[in-house]
Structure formats: C-alpha cells, structure tokens
Design an enzyme around this catalytic site. Sequence first.
Site, PDB file in Angstrom:
ATOM      1  N   LYS A  35     -10.586  -0.502  10.586  1.00  9.21           N
ATOM      2  CA  LYS A  35     -10.759  -1.702   9.764  1.00  9.21           C
ATOM      3  C   LYS A  35     -11.140  -2.898  10.635  1.00  9.21           C
ATOM      4  CE  LYS A  35      -7.254  -0.250   6.406  1.00  9.21           C
ATOM      5  NZ  LYS A  35      -8.045   0.346   5.344  1.00  9.21           N
ATOM      6  N   CYS A  56      -4.884   2.480  -3.543  1.00  9.44           N
ATOM      7  CA  CYS A  56      -3.635   2.986  -2.945  1.00  9.44           C
ATOM      8  C   CYS A  56      -2.494   1.992  -3.157  1.00  9.44           C
ATOM      9  CB  CYS A  56      -3.793   3.310  -1.457  1.00  9.44           C
ATOM     10  SG  CYS A  56      -5.051   4.546  -1.139  1.00  9.44           S
ATOM     11  N   GLN A 114      -4.423  -5.087   7.228  1.00  5.80           N
ATOM     12  CA  GLN A 114      -5.424  -6.038   6.716  1.00  5.80           C
ATOM     13  C   GLN A 114      -5.322  -7.384   7.418  1.00  5.80           C
ATOM     14  OE1 GLN A 114      -7.761  -5.024   4.830  1.00  5.80           O
ATOM     15  NE2 GLN A 114      -6.951  -3.184   3.850  1.00  5.80           N
ATOM     16  N   HIS A 138       0.872  -1.185   0.000  1.00  6.03           N
ATOM     17  CA  HIS A 138       0.000   0.000   0.000  1.00  6.03           C
ATOM     18  C   HIS A 138       0.906   1.232   0.000  1.00  6.03           C
ATOM     19  CE1 HIS A 138      -2.714   2.981   1.876  1.00  6.03           C
ATOM     20  NE2 HIS A 138      -3.723   2.190   1.550  1.00  6.03           N
ATOM     21  N   ASP A 175       3.233  -4.278   8.176  1.00  4.97           N
ATOM     22  CA  ASP A 175       1.997  -3.525   7.977  1.00  4.97           C
ATOM     23  C   ASP A 175       0.863  -4.532   8.161  1.00  4.97           C
ATOM     24  OD1 ASP A 175      -0.308  -2.413   6.991  1.00  4.97           O
ATOM     25  OD2 ASP A 175       0.607  -1.544   5.202  1.00  4.97           O
TER      26      ASP A 175
HETATM   27  N1  C6P Z   1      -6.234   0.581   2.987  1.00  6.12           N
HETATM   28  C1  C6P Z   1      -8.021   0.244   1.398  1.00  6.12           C
HETATM   29  O1  C6P Z   1      -9.095   0.530   0.891  1.00  6.12           O
HETATM   30  P1  C6P Z   1      -5.004   3.958   7.143  1.00  6.12           P
HETATM   31  O2  C6P Z   1      -5.649   4.677   6.009  1.00  6.12           O
HETATM   32  O3  C6P Z   1      -3.839   4.708   7.714  1.00  6.12           O
HETATM   33  O4  C6P Z   1      -5.967   3.501   8.180  1.00  6.12           O
HETATM   34  O5  C6P Z   1      -4.425   2.580   6.538  1.00  6.12           O
HETATM   35  C2  C6P Z   1      -3.497   2.620   5.484  1.00  6.12           C
HETATM   36  C3  C6P Z   1      -3.246   1.247   4.973  1.00  6.12           C
HETATM   37  C4  C6P Z   1      -1.986   0.690   5.131  1.00  6.12           C
HETATM   38  N2  C6P Z   1      -1.714  -0.558   4.743  1.00  6.12           N
HETATM   39  C5  C6P Z   1      -2.641  -1.334   4.167  1.00  6.12           C
HETATM   40  C6  C6P Z   1      -2.291  -2.739   3.781  1.00  6.12           C
HETATM   41  C7  C6P Z   1      -3.929  -0.845   3.970  1.00  6.12           C
HETATM   42  O6  C6P Z   1      -4.848  -1.624   3.406  1.00  6.12           O
HETATM   43  C8  C6P Z   1      -4.241   0.483   4.374  1.00  6.12           C
HETATM   44  C9  C6P Z   1      -5.593   1.064   4.118  1.00  6.12           C
HETATM   45  C10 C6P Z   1      -7.582   0.996   2.637  1.00  6.12           C
HETATM   46  O7  C6P Z   1      -7.290  -0.654   0.950  1.00  6.12           O
HETATM   47  C11 C6P Z   1      -7.746   2.471   2.496  1.00  6.12           C
HETATM   48  S1  C6P Z   1      -6.672   3.168   1.301  1.00  6.12           S
END
Ligand code: C6P
Length: 432
Positions: A243, A382, A220, A140, A217
């Site tokens: 999430k 993203c 997910q 991401h 990370d």
């Molecule tokens: N992915 C998606 O629709 P934040 O936005 O900081 O809570 O998370 C960022 C982020 C980082 N790593 C991974 C693997 C992610 O999936 C995400 C967030 C969402 O896929 C929003 S872009």
Amino acid sequence: MNTPPLATKSAAGQPAVDLDVAALRADFPILGSKVHGGLPLVYFDNAATTQAPRPVIQSIVDTCERHYANVHRGIHTLSEQSTELYENVRQKIRELIGAPAVEQVIFTTGTTASINLVARSWGDANVRAGDEILLTEMEHHANIVPWQQLAARTGAVLRYIPITDDGRLQLETLPRLLSLRTRLVAFTAVSNVLGTINPVREIVRAAHGAGALALVDAAQCVPHQSIDVQVWDCDFLAFSGHKMLGPSGVGVLYGRRELLEAMPPFLGGGSMIRRVTLEGFEPADLPAKFEAGTPPIVGVIGLGVAIDYLNRVGFEAINRHEEKLAVRAHEILSSIPGVRILGPAPPRTAGIVSFVLEGIHAHDVAHRLDRQGIAVRAGHHCAMPLHKRLGVAASTRASFYLYNTAEEVEFLGKAVQEVQRFFRRGRPHARA
Ligand code: C6P
C-alpha cells in the site's frame, strides 16, 4: 535509476506543499495504460494496493539479475549481498516509523500476518477467560477476526468502541469500555472505508491508563503520513508494503522490545532458532525469532526502494495533496443528488471517499465506472460490521495517492453522474 521530481521547492528552500504530479506520474508506467479500447486509466484503488514506480520495478529486476540468493544462510558472495540489501531495509523502516532499534522491526507478509502474529503469540500467552480486548466498529476484518479466534480459544471477551453516524469514534465511551480486564486495545489509525483519521496518541494513552496494551493497525496510515511509534507510545504497529508503492507479500510488525522478547515464536522452522535437537529447540534472538522460513527477499528490497522514493517526495507534501483531492471529491460527490458519502467530511480525513448511489448496487457502480476507465473498489472492503453499522450492504470507494490528479477527481464526478443516467435509462444488467 530515476530520481523522482518530488515536491516543488519554495523560495525558502523548504519543500512546498504542491507535488509536481505530472512529473511523478512519468515514474509509474502502469498509469499510462489505456483500458476498454483506449480510455486513459484512472487508478483510484490505492487503499487496496498501490502502483510501483520505476525505481521499485527496477530494483526487482536488479535483485533478480544481480543479487538474488537466500538471506542469512550463505557464506557466498550473492547471499551476503542479498542479506545486506535485505537488512538495510530493516534500518530504513526503523527510521521511517521511529522505532528505537532494528530488532523491533519484524518482516511479515502483510498487516494481516502481523496482527495474527500478535494474536497467536502474545494473545495465547497472555489472554485468559474473561479478559477483554477492545476494538472499534470501524476495523478491517484483519483486526477483528484474529481477536475473535483468540476469544474462541481463550474465552476472552471482545468489546467495540462505537462510531457516530458520520464515522468517528465515540471516544467518550472509553472510560466505560476500558476496565481492569482490558488486556489490549487494537484499533486502526485510519479507516480503510471512511477515511477517518483516529487520534492514536489519545487512544494509546487511555489504553495504558487502564493497564492495557495498544496495537495500531497502520495499514492506511504509514503510506500517507509520517509517524513515530515512540511519540504514539504504542506497543505494536502493523502495516503492509504493497500500500506504499512496494511489492506485495511484505509487511511489518513493530513491537515494544520487552514484549517481543517475552513472546514465544509463532511460526517454527528455519531461521527462527538458535539450536535444535531431537528433543526441542531454543529460539533465536529478535528479530529472527519471528521470521521463520525464507522471507520475501525481493519484496523487502523493493519496499526499501519504495520508502526511499516516498521520503524523497516527502510525506507532508503527499498528505496535503491527498487531503486536497479528498476535499474536492467530497465537494463534487456531495453536490450530486442521490449520492450518500460514508464517513466524515474533510479536511483532516485521509484520501479515501466511500459512497453509495441510491438505488444502484455498488458492484454495478464500479462496473460502470470501470467502463469509463476508473478503477475503484466496491463491496464491503473487508469491513462488514462497519457497513452493517452504517445500514448499507456495500459501498463504492475511491482512494487516492500521490500520483492522482485534481482532473481525475473532476472526472470521477462526471462519471458518477453518467452511471446514474445509465441506470435511469433502465439498463440494469451492467455486470453482464
Ligand atoms: N485493506 C482494502 O482494500 P493486508 O491485506 O494484510 O496487506 O492488509 C490488511 C488490512 C488491514 N488493515 C487495514 C486498515 C486495511 O486497509 C487492510 C487492507 C485493503 O481496504 C485490502 S482488503
């Protein structure tokens, strides 16, 4: 406050693998919504953000109505109450991820903020020109851009573990990619596009073998499976509360204690200091050192209630349920001519299925699915470098959580075919 009905019990009294989804859904008011003049909502955008159950919503109301005040500051009753509720969540998170101590659990505003904290604080203090940071092609942007910014500041070099055409890491390249210059391997535990589940322990071991640190990370991953940072032996772990049924604006950074202790604070301000003079400051101990300013108090307390909810349902049951939905979604979508699924075939993938419909832009697919009541995400999610690697500009993604049903997945298959029929009839202005 509702107690969720959870996984059904087996004869042996152990949680069975089947969730009582109908009962669970009653806890999520938004899932009863109707869209486009009466169509039942099918919410398949859980990898972007999940919905909140009544206990989480109620906790937001309760905190605001009965316990709301700033934390760590007041001597008065409300501030003591809010501080206690807030700090209790740190303990819940410590237990959730198997962290050795609460001081190693830092509240941030999300995964993005957690990774940026490490890049700015640990990165600026430890990474020099010519040092290498190893990422993967399936990251991401939140786990690419902060390292690109660090590389621009320091002259460090970024390398990437390549993926196969079906979206798995080519781990056999690790010995070639890791070197004495590698300072950090930063990678996702689960791809937000492909649903690929990466072998975290194996990658951490390889990183450590090369003398590098490992950042996971887990945005997910933590919402869907039970994890243990001590088993993984990772040095940093980042995830987001929104999430995993919690409110938005709250995230977590876990770090190895000696690393966090040695790292300089990133943001300066209130709470993160022990002492301030006109000449300088002395930072506070962990975790306050990394929590400058007023934190997302209501959100953190809500996240604690979300964690209680998920624990009562049981991560094993959640995981199996999502895997079943993913298996069925793959079966259905792969049987439709003109559908290309990105990522490996389940089992052993997460509940995320991204696909491309031949000749139809992902935004148009999402728009037409929305017209049938189905909420999916469309675009690059993203993860632009990943889409480029797979040779597509965009995809449509369905992502599942504990409250999704097999019937909804069946309906997705029919709805996708309806999208194809719609565009075959030659009506290209679906987004108008
Ligand atoms: N992915 C998606 O629709 P934040 O936005 O900081 O809570 O998370 C960022 C982020 C980082 N790593 C991974 C693997 C992610 O999936 C995400 C967030 C969402 O896929 C929003 S872009």
